[in-house]
Design an enzyme around this catalytic site. Structure first.
Site, PDB file in Angstrom:
ATOM      1  N   ILE A  14       0.845  -1.205   0.000  1.00 53.16           N
ATOM      2  CA  ILE A  14       0.000   0.000   0.000  1.00 53.16           C
ATOM      3  C   ILE A  14       0.877   1.251   0.000  1.00 53.16           C
ATOM      4  CG2 ILE A  14      -1.888   1.228   1.141  1.00 53.16           C
ATOM      5  CD1 ILE A  14      -2.857  -1.378   2.309  1.00 53.16           C
ATOM      6  N   ASP A  60      13.827   1.539  11.621  1.00 55.13           N
ATOM      7  CA  ASP A  60      12.733   0.858  12.305  1.00 55.13           C
ATOM      8  C   ASP A  60      12.058   1.860  13.245  1.00 55.13           C
ATOM      9  OD1 ASP A  60      11.140  -0.771  13.913  1.00 55.13           O
ATOM     10  OD2 ASP A  60      12.581  -2.433  13.816  1.00 55.13           O
ATOM     11  N   LYS A  86       1.136  -7.733   9.372  1.00 48.82           N
ATOM     12  CA  LYS A  86      -0.267  -7.792   8.944  1.00 48.82           C
ATOM     13  C   LYS A  86      -0.833  -9.194   8.723  1.00 48.82           C
ATOM     14  CE  LYS A  86       0.905  -7.346   4.094  1.00 48.82           C
ATOM     15  NZ  LYS A  86       0.522  -6.860   2.788  1.00 48.82           N
ATOM     16  N   SER A 125      -8.329  -0.715   9.407  1.00 50.13           N
ATOM     17  CA  SER A 125      -8.835  -1.847   8.634  1.00 50.13           C
ATOM     18  C   SER A 125     -10.280  -2.133   8.967  1.00 50.13           C
ATOM     19  CB  SER A 125      -7.973  -3.056   8.983  1.00 50.13           C
ATOM     20  OG  SER A 125      -8.567  -4.240   8.507  1.00 50.13           O
ATOM     21  N   TYR A 150      -3.618  -9.053  15.693  1.00 44.10           N
ATOM     22  CA  TYR A 150      -3.492  -8.103  14.583  1.00 44.10           C
ATOM     23  C   TYR A 150      -4.652  -7.101  14.616  1.00 44.10           C
ATOM     24  CZ  TYR A 150      -4.345  -6.276   9.898  1.00 44.10           C
ATOM     25  OH  TYR A 150      -4.638  -5.443   8.855  1.00 44.10           O
ATOM     26  N   LYS A 154      -4.984  -2.834  15.426  1.00 45.65           N
ATOM     27  CA  LYS A 154      -5.659  -1.799  14.621  1.00 45.65           C
ATOM     28  C   LYS A 154      -6.598  -0.980  15.511  1.00 45.65           C
ATOM     29  CE  LYS A 154      -3.798  -2.515  10.608  1.00 45.65           C
ATOM     30  NZ  LYS A 154      -2.797  -1.552  10.136  1.00 45.65           N
ATOM     31  N   TYR A 178      -9.557   0.413   5.651  1.00 47.12           N
ATOM     32  CA  TYR A 178      -9.539  -0.229   4.340  1.00 47.12           C
ATOM     33  C   TYR A 178     -10.368  -1.493   4.366  1.00 47.12           C
ATOM     34  CZ  TYR A 178      -5.021   2.223   4.522  1.00 47.12           C
ATOM     35  OH  TYR A 178      -4.026   3.123   4.720  1.00 47.12           O
ATOM     36  N   ASN A 180     -10.871  -4.641   1.373  1.00 45.65           N
ATOM     37  CA  ASN A 180      -9.854  -5.600   0.890  1.00 45.65           C
ATOM     38  C   ASN A 180      -9.086  -5.029  -0.305  1.00 45.65           C
ATOM     39  OD1 ASN A 180     -11.781  -7.254   2.510  1.00 45.65           O
ATOM     40  ND2 ASN A 180     -10.420  -8.912   1.874  1.00 45.65           N
ATOM     41  N   ASP A 299     -12.702 -16.391   9.702  1.00 43.83           N
ATOM     42  CA  ASP A 299     -13.163 -15.586   8.568  1.00 43.83           C
ATOM     43  C   ASP A 299     -14.531 -14.966   8.832  1.00 43.83           C
ATOM     44  OD1 ASP A 299     -11.171 -15.427   6.690  1.00 43.83           O
ATOM     45  OD2 ASP A 299     -11.741 -17.259   5.637  1.00 43.83           O
TER      46      ASP A 299
HETATM   47  C1  WQD Z   1     -10.691 -12.918   1.463  1.00 42.09           C
HETATM   48  C2  WQD Z   1     -11.645 -14.079   1.247  1.00 42.09           C
HETATM   49  C3  WQD Z   1     -11.117 -16.042   2.505  1.00 42.09           C
HETATM   50  C4  WQD Z   1      -7.339 -17.008   0.568  1.00 42.09           C
HETATM   51  C5  WQD Z   1      -7.584  -9.976   5.717  1.00 42.09           C
HETATM   52  C6  WQD Z   1      -7.443  -9.273   7.035  1.00 42.09           C
HETATM   53  C7  WQD Z   1      -7.753  -7.820   6.874  1.00 42.09           C
HETATM   54  C8  WQD Z   1      -6.858  -7.203   5.842  1.00 42.09           C
HETATM   55  C9  WQD Z   1      -6.882  -7.981   4.567  1.00 42.09           C
HETATM   56  C10 WQD Z   1      -4.463  -7.060   5.862  1.00 42.09           C
HETATM   57  C11 WQD Z   1     -12.005 -14.816   2.526  1.00 42.09           C
HETATM   58  C12 WQD Z   1     -10.980 -16.312   1.021  1.00 42.09           C
HETATM   59  C13 WQD Z   1      -8.523 -16.387   0.894  1.00 42.09           C
HETATM   60  C14 WQD Z   1      -7.376 -18.314  -0.004  1.00 42.09           C
HETATM   61  C15 WQD Z   1      -9.784 -18.242   0.093  1.00 42.09           C
HETATM   62  N1  WQD Z   1      -5.582  -7.063   6.430  1.00 42.09           N
HETATM   63  N2  WQD Z   1      -9.734 -16.999   0.657  1.00 42.09           N
HETATM   64  N3  WQD Z   1      -8.612 -18.872  -0.245  1.00 42.09           N
HETATM   65  O1  WQD Z   1      -9.552 -12.311   5.402  1.00 42.09           O
HETATM   66  O2  WQD Z   1     -11.010 -10.635   4.173  1.00 42.09           O
HETATM   67  O3  WQD Z   1      -8.931  -9.871   5.266  1.00 42.09           O
HETATM   68  O4  WQD Z   1      -6.692  -9.377   4.801  1.00 42.09           O
HETATM   69  O5  WQD Z   1      -3.477  -6.850   5.696  1.00 42.09           O
HETATM   70  O6  WQD Z   1      -7.601  -7.192   8.079  1.00 42.09           O
HETATM   71  O7  WQD Z   1      -8.342  -9.858   7.961  1.00 42.09           O
HETATM   72  O8  WQD Z   1      -8.771 -11.223   3.224  1.00 42.09           O
HETATM   73  O9  WQD Z   1      -7.721 -12.000   1.154  1.00 42.09           O
HETATM   74  O10 WQD Z   1      -7.331 -13.304   3.286  1.00 42.09           O
HETATM   75  O11 WQD Z   1      -9.576 -13.374   2.233  1.00 42.09           O
HETATM   76  O12 WQD Z   1     -10.848 -18.816  -0.129  1.00 42.09           O
HETATM   77  O13 WQD Z   1      -6.344 -18.921  -0.302  1.00 42.09           O
HETATM   78  O14 WQD Z   1     -10.985 -15.047   0.409  1.00 42.09           O
HETATM   79  O15 WQD Z   1     -11.692 -17.141   3.141  1.00 42.09           O
HETATM   80  O16 WQD Z   1     -13.337 -15.193   2.441  1.00 42.09           O
HETATM   81  P1  WQD Z   1      -9.662 -11.083   4.583  1.00 42.09           P
HETATM   82  P2  WQD Z   1      -8.244 -12.488   2.452  1.00 42.09           P
END
Ligand code: WQD
Length: 341
Positions: A14, A60, A86, A125, A150, A154, A178, A180, A299
């Protein structure tokens, strides 16, 4: 006079996109990063896009003396804080690592803001909303107790900023929540470069498509959603980066209505995991090897943003289509292949 913005974690996913947008909007940017979770690929990409070298400080923010020296060297008008760990799962296994790093670094930055007077933008987030009772969520939707260290960091950092703004009149703050963030810069010169096995969906998709991973596992198809997979608000990384420019401008131009403000940064459109996979295959003409597997612990079932406040107060709106975003994500993965990464 040109204003200077410090971007902590500016070599990351980002941070690098925000650096590009801020520079193109006329701000001087100082990047600071300890390269604990990235290499210099994105920094080099940023310089190539902008056609110039930007100041890069390897440091750092957990080091209070180094943070003080940085603020002494540059006159910082605003700081955007990205430098943090993260990975949700890792934070459960190693909470102290997350608390020490994510809280310690931000406290040092806040100390400088208090000492010198500075605007602070914190990268928060949607994780602070937990599993909301309903979507879209507004900034007024109550935060839920966090399910991971984590997520806790936040929430705590938001509260640190709120309390500092309240106590110190020379500190102003904005937290951007944010949803996703996905995709990459249209130049394909900067993007997401996860170390090891990606946790997030889109890097897993592109790495599977290119053959780095044999199969993409979709976590759960029995959720109470239209197609049984989770719903998310996937926001293009360039759109998200632009939101920072509007937020910085609001702070530096004295347009804030309160000392501490919070904005959702999302599209307002839910998309299912399955819909995203199908869209990726279609726009890029590639076939993905994927299969359903069990739900992933922790999730959230469904969450998307109400971005009305950011639309109205920041004058910002997400404009890029999912197709453009997924094309950019794929172009970035192809670029990484060229680089041998
Ligand atoms: C999205 C969807 C998974 C991987 C997390 C953090 C959030 C933010 C972004 C970051 C979900 C599904 C994922 C895979 C899958 N922080 N999935 N197979 O969990 O919404 O958010 O990342 O720095 O704070 O919680 O994002 O991209 O991991 O998942 O099916 O191999 O995709 O189950 O439904 P998430 P994600």
């Amino acid at each position: 006079m040109t204003k200077t913005v410090l971007v902590s974690g500016g070599a990351g996913f980002i941070g690098s996109h925000v650096t590009v947008e801020l520079t193109q909007a006329g701000y001087d940017v100082v990047i600071a990063d300890n390269f604990s979770n990235c290499d210099e690929t994105n920094y080099r990409g940023v310089c190539k896009i902008l056609g110039k070298e930007l100041p890069l400080v390897k440091m750092d923010f957990c080091d209070a003396a180094a943070t003080d020296a940085l603020f002494e060297k540059y006159h910082i008008d605003a700081v955007i804080h990205f430098a943090a760990f993260k990975a949700v799962g890792e934070s459960v296994a190693e909470p102290l690592k997350y608390y020490q790093n994510n809280l310690g670094s931000f406290l040092n930055i806040l100390e400088q803001a208090r000492k010198r007077g500075c605007n602070v933008l914190f990268s928060s987030s949607a994780t602070v909303y937990g599993e909301p009772e309903k979507s879209p969520v507004t900034e007024q939707t109550p935060r839920q107790p966090s399910t991971s260290p984590y997520g806790n960091t936040k929430q705590m950092c938001e509260d640190f900023l709120r309390d500092c703004v309240k106590a110190y009149p020379n500190v102003k703050g904005i937290a951007l929540r944010y949803f996703n963030p996905i995709g990459a810069h249209p130049s394909a010169l900067i993007g997401e470069l996860p170390r090891g096995v990606p946790n997030n969906l889109v890097p897993f998709i592109t790495q599977t498509a290119i053959g780095k991973r044999p199969v993409l596992r979709v976590f759960g198809n029995d959720y109470p959603t239209p197609d049984g997979t989770c719903l998310r608000d996937f926001i293009d990384i360039v759109d998200l980066a632009k939101a920072h420019v509007y937020a910085v401008r609001r702070m530096l131009d004295g347009k804030m209505e309160q000392g501490y403000e919070i904005f959702n940064v999302g599209t307002g459109r839910p998309l299912s995991v399955l819909e995203l996979i199908t869209a990726f295959e279609k726009v890029n003409g590639v076939k993905l090897n994927w299969e359903y597997t069990a739900r992933r612990e922790g999730d959230v079932i469904a969450i998307w943003a109400d971005p009305a406040l950011a639309n109205k107060k920041l004058g910002w709106k997400a404009t890029r289509t999912t197709e453009e975003t997924l094309k950019a994500a794929w172009a970035w993965e192809l670029h990484l292949k060229e680089l041998g990464l």
